[in-house]
Design a protein around this motif. Structure first.
Motif, mmCIF file in Angstrom:
data_model
loop_
_atom_site.group_PDB
_atom_site.id
_atom_site.type_symbol
_atom_site.label_atom_id
_atom_site.label_comp_id
_atom_site.label_asym_id
_atom_site.label_seq_id
_atom_site.Cartn_x
_atom_site.Cartn_y
_atom_site.Cartn_z
ATOM 1 N N ASP A 11 -12.044 75.404 15.256
ATOM 2 C CA ASP A 11 -11.294 76.534 15.800
ATOM 3 C C ASP A 11 -9.796 76.250 15.825
ATOM 4 O OD1 ASP A 11 -13.509 78.108 16.184
ATOM 5 O OD2 ASP A 11 -13.776 77.521 18.281
ATOM 6 N N ARG A 14 -8.363 76.563 12.288
ATOM 7 C CA ARG A 14 -8.429 77.955 11.850
ATOM 8 C C ARG A 14 -7.361 78.786 12.554
ATOM 9 N NH1 ARG A 14 -13.411 78.393 11.661
ATOM 10 N NH2 ARG A 14 -13.817 78.559 13.867
ATOM 11 N N ASP A 52 -16.672 89.646 20.857
ATOM 12 C CA ASP A 52 -17.047 88.926 19.629
ATOM 13 C C ASP A 52 -18.281 89.528 18.968
ATOM 14 O OD1 ASP A 52 -14.928 87.128 19.577
ATOM 15 O OD2 ASP A 52 -16.016 85.621 20.740
ATOM 16 N N SER A 83 -15.179 85.359 8.182
ATOM 17 C CA SER A 83 -14.416 85.344 9.420
ATOM 18 C C SER A 83 -13.290 86.365 9.304
ATOM 19 C CB SER A 83 -13.826 83.950 9.636
ATOM 20 O OG SER A 83 -12.873 83.976 10.666
ATOM 21 N N SER A 85 -10.433 86.018 10.334
ATOM 22 C CA SER A 85 -9.184 85.313 10.036
ATOM 23 C C SER A 85 -8.977 85.128 8.539
ATOM 24 C CB SER A 85 -9.143 83.952 10.745
ATOM 25 O OG SER A 85 -10.168 83.117 10.276
#
Length: 119
Positions: A11, A14, A52, A83, A85
């Motif tokens: 995490d 990322r 989430d 993801s 991201s």
């Protein structure tokens, strides 16, 4: 053996990579505000979902790349997919628009207009 040694990004890495994009902070706030509004105001098929969990639903609706596989212990299933991201700027914008459109169609009142206007 840790996650990084086998090629799994943690995490912290990322988030650091994601925040290198100048517009990422405002866009991420806008997405989380919208997902939090959904989570507090709506149920999905009678279930309250976390922000989430809502994000997983919208990522599937946006890209149709989600898959479900058996868990390692065989006692459940795990959702796999991209993801948020890793989305392009255009895809991220589409994701936010999809969230807001869905919310509007289901009576969600999005309260933090200052974040929405900044993006």
């Amino acid at each position: 053996m840790n996650a990084r040694s086998i090629g799994i990004e943690d995490d912290e890495a990322r988030n650091a990579r994601h925040l290198q994009r100048p517009e990422a902070d405002v866009a991420a706030k806008r997405k989380m505000v919208a997902l939090t509004e959904l989570a507090t105001q709506l149920k999905w098929h009678g279930e309250k979902l976390t922000p989430d969990e809502w994000k997983i639903l919208f990522m599937d609706a946006l890209t149709r790349e989600m898959r479900v596989v058996p868990s390692i212990d065989g006692l459940g299933v795990v959702s796999l997919g991209r993801s948020s991201s890793n989305l392009s700027k255009s895809e991220f914008s589409d994701l936010i628009e999809l969230i807001h459109q869905f919310g509007a169609n289901h009576g969600v009142v999005f309260g933090d207009q200052s974040v929405a206007e900044d993006a």
